[in-house]
Every structure is written in structure tokens, then in C-alpha cells.
Write an enzyme that holds these catalytic residues in place. Sequence first.
Site, short mmCIF file in Angstrom:
data_model
loop_
_atom_site.label_atom_id
_atom_site.label_comp_id
_atom_site.label_asym_id
_atom_site.label_seq_id
_atom_site.Cartn_x
_atom_site.Cartn_y
_atom_site.Cartn_z
NE ARG A 280 -3.42 -4.26 12.75
CZ ARG A 280 -3.75 -3.22 13.47
NH1 ARG A 280 -3.59 -3.23 14.79
NH2 ARG A 280 -4.22 -2.13 12.93
N GLY A 281 -0.09 -2.48 12.10
CA GLY A 281 -0.10 -1.07 12.42
C GLY A 281 1.28 -0.49 12.17
CB ALA A 282 2.46 2.25 9.97
NE ARG B 151 1.27 -5.77 6.23
CZ ARG B 151 0.07 -5.35 6.65
NH1 ARG B 151 -0.14 -5.14 7.94
NH2 ARG B 151 -0.91 -5.15 5.80
CD GLN C 81 -7.34 -4.59 9.75
OE1 GLN C 81 -8.47 -4.64 9.26
NE2 GLN C 81 -6.25 -4.58 9.00
CG ASP D 18 -0.30 1.76 6.94
OD1 ASP D 18 0.31 0.82 7.45
OD2 ASP D 18 -1.50 2.00 7.17
CG ASN E 146 -5.19 4.59 6.90
OD1 ASN E 146 -4.29 4.22 7.64
ND2 ASN E 146 -6.45 4.63 7.32
CE LYS E 147 -5.28 -2.12 6.93
NZ LYS E 147 -4.30 -3.11 6.38
#
Length: 565
Positions: A200-202, A243, A356, A397, A407-408
Site C-alpha cells: 500500500r502507499g500510492a 484501488r 499504518q 494519494d 490522503n488517508k
Amino acid sequence: MADGAPEDRTAPIEVAAPTAPASGGVPASAGPGGSPASAPGPGPEVAAPGPEVAPPGPEVAAPAPGPEALAAPPDEVDIGRRRFFRQLASDVFQATATVVGAANVLQQTSMQAASAILDPDAAFAGTTAPAGAIGVGATGAAGSAATAARPAPTGFRTAFRLGEDSLILVDQRRLPGELHEIECRTGADVAWAIREMVVRGAPAIGQSAAYGLSLTATRVADLKPYARAATIRAAGSALRLARPTAINLAWAVDRMLVRLEVVDATTEDGAVIAAAMRAEADAICAEATRDHGLLAEHGLALLPRPLDRPVRVLTHCNTGPLACGQFGTALGVVQAAVHAGREIHVHVDETRPYLQGARLTAWELEQAGVPYTLAADAAAGAMLASGRIDAVLVGADRIAANGDTANKIGTYPLAVLAAHHGVPFYVCAPLNSVDLATPEGGGITIEERAASEVLAFAGTRVAPPGATAWNPAFDVTPAGLISAIVTEAGALVPPFGPALEAAVTARRRADAEATSSEGVAPTLDPVVTARRRADAEAAATHEAAPDPETATATDPVAATATVAD
């Protein structure tokens, strides 16, 4: 099936023990070094709708098998055509299942998984640690007495590394307790891993997707041209939809597919096409490392310089090497500060519900020896009010054309609090996170994840049986709350609309100038990349088909990209 027999969907999966810690750059290709699981798993089952496994619980599903795991057809059947339709059907199903929702996705129980816990002494000595295999049964539950006795993992880790013909991902759902790796052999495997948040993580999912398409191209190199192209595009669809919020994922997939179209127009040699796509994936990875290093230096210049104490930053979610590939964005700024000898203390939001921050950011800071303090998300207001924070650093993201940033989840209220207390709020993201086609944040698709991630904590349900939950994975921070957007081109300040457009335009112009002097250069626009490469590759192909190894090694992007450390 032509013969009426059921397919053999059983295959082992090998997972290598982690190698020595990396210090940055493009991961070197290395064959798996761990122990393969020996017992085959059961055939595929269709899962009844139900909640996803909450992180970081013990259940792990294995990726869907690639073409090599399927039963061989009778000699009289066209093998290439049969492989094509099987793989195409699998990839299209996965793409459709992503849209429907993870609750209805095929239960991935047809392959084995293995686990390897890093032996710190062996890893730092450059040797391979012994692997403890964990068998996965029909329910996906895994366990091992040997695993429980091993020490917690340590050492710097990137999100992935390359095997001989695979992409080996750190299963980020298992950190920090276990360093578990999953091997992906096709783009469909990588799409599953992205959807299930193994990776995960763009930036990291964009790079992983690029390598996933490269793997698919290699596996179908011997198919007929129409079958090869359709299979790769189907894998691209599965990856792109895995995603929806992260623009880096779509950007990387589109760039890889444009590369396919350009090369496919000049040759029918599957090996040449596979080599070109591998070179493109290498270039994407190398560029990310370079750009994130530049970004980190620009971010470092923004940090305050207290005279008698460390600079204190607050971060949300995870933006280090695990999320970004090799270097990091917001956490890359922290790395740059440490490398520059600056004293820094990082306050880390837990980042609920997937944790996270608590599981990944804290672990990465622990391995790097950077002082940090973990706090509940709800404590951010009190922390900012007390004057304990000098700056807030977050990733992104997707950034809309006006600067609105997805973003998250939890980033937006953090920005509101920072603005109220006069604390600078910096978004740290490369230019390929900018989506100029989306005018403002309201046009960004926000992924919604399973309610189980909210209803449970660390795999244990905490809500009443009848409880429901809303679980958006991201929120959108309005541009007016952002102090600066830090990119590889510099720290952009409001008004962000003109600044972002100018930065992207300047990047394209620089790429064009590099193209005229050095050959083909990367670009934010895959169509422009395609046009630049078309003439050179067409001319080269008409003369002689390039050697796959040479095509990879001499790719001008991969060869000239610098690694920032």
C-alpha cells in the site's frame, strides 16, 4: 473445458527469506532464497459475502495462480489460445470483483503461502536467513510454533524486491510482528496484493503495478500477438481498479500500456515487448527514487530550526520506504533531516482504523533510530494546542488541479487543527500524484473499505454484533488549509492551481529537452512518451530485433536516472 476435466488450480508458492537491508535505489534482481511451501492448497472456492480480515490479523490469502499453474490441455488443442482465454477470464473477473467489492471476491485458497522472519544478524551479514514455512489451509488461517519463537523483524526494508521471474512483496498487514513475504508472478497476483493491502502507499502500488504488468508480459511472450496484447490489457484493468483513489496507480498502468502499444506496433516479438515493458517498469521505479530524494531535500529546507531542541513534526499514515518504494515522501523529509545531522523528533498518529502509523511508520522510525512518540489520532488537537508541534508532514494519494488533496482518512481534520493553531501543514508528494484532469477535490473517487476494519481492532471484534460502520479510506483536504505542496520540483505555494500547472508543464518541457539531447526521457504524459519512443523503436526494430537483456540494460531512462540518498 474442451476435455470436460476440472482445471488443476493447485500450485506452490515460494517466498524468500529477506535479504540484507537496502539503502535505496532500484531493487536488484535476485532469485528467491527461502523455502517453498510443499503442501498444495485446495481448489478455488467462491467466498460468501462477509467482512474482510481486519489488520493485522493472522489470516493471509494467497494470490491467484498464473498461467503456469493451470492444467495442460490435450496436444490437439491450441495451447496458446487456451492459455490466453484462461488468463483473460481470470483477469477480467478480478477487475470486475474489485468494483463489486472485496466481500464478493474469489476466496484465494488455491495456492500455498510461506513466511520468513528476518534474522537480523544474518541479514546484516549479507546472508540468507532460514525460512519458516507456514501452511495455509482452506480457511486461510496460518500458524507456526517456530514463527512465534523467532524475534521481531528489524532492519530497513523496501516494499518489494525482484525475484528471477516474480515480484516479492513484504506483507504490510503482518508488520511489525512478522516480516512475511508474498511472491507474485503475474499482474493479477499484484492486483490482488494491492486490493488486499499487502502492499500500500500510492507510489509503491504504482511501482508494483508496473512490475506486475511486466511479469504478465513475460509470461505471455510466446502467445499470438492478439492474445498477448489482450491478456496484458486485462491485467492492466485489474490493476487499475484495485484501488481507485491513488492516481499513481492509474498513471503507472497507463504508462505501461502506452509502452505496450508503441512497441507492439513495431514488432511481434513477444520477448522484445516483454523486455521493453520491464525497462519501463525499471524506469518508473528509478524515477520515483530520484524524485522522492529531491522532494525530501526541498521539504528539509522548510523545516524550522529551533536553537535549543529538536524540530518536532507530526505525521499521519505511512509515507516511508514501505509506502513509496525506496525512499519516502513525508517520511523521506525526516530521513533527509537525519542524514543532514539535524535533530528531529517525530510524533506519529496511530492512523486508525488500519493503524499504518502505529504498525508501519513507528516500525520504520524504530529501525532508523529516529526518536518518535506514538499518539492516538484524537490527541492531535491537544498536541497542537500545547505547542508541541512545529510542522505537520503528510503524503498524498491524489492532488486535484486546484490543490485539494486526497490522503488517508483523518488528514482533513488534522489540517483544520493545524490551521487553527498556526502550525504549517505540508503535503509531500511527487508530481505524478497531481491529477490536472480533476479540477477540484469533489471529483476524486474515495475508496470505501470493509466495515470489519472499524468493527474490529487488531483482528478482534470490539463492536456489538449488530453494529454497522462507515469506512472511507481517504478524505480530501481543501487547498486553503495547505501551507505548501512539496514536490521534486520544489515547494509549491498558493495559489496552487497555477503553481501545479506550471510545475507539470516545466517537467514536460525538461523531459522534451532531455529527449532531444539524450534520447527518450520519461514524462508525466504517457501519450507524449509514446510519441517520443515510436520513431526510435520503429527504426531499431526494422533493422534488427533488440536483445532483451540489452534492451533492459541500455534503456536511457533507467541508465541515466540518479538515486537520491
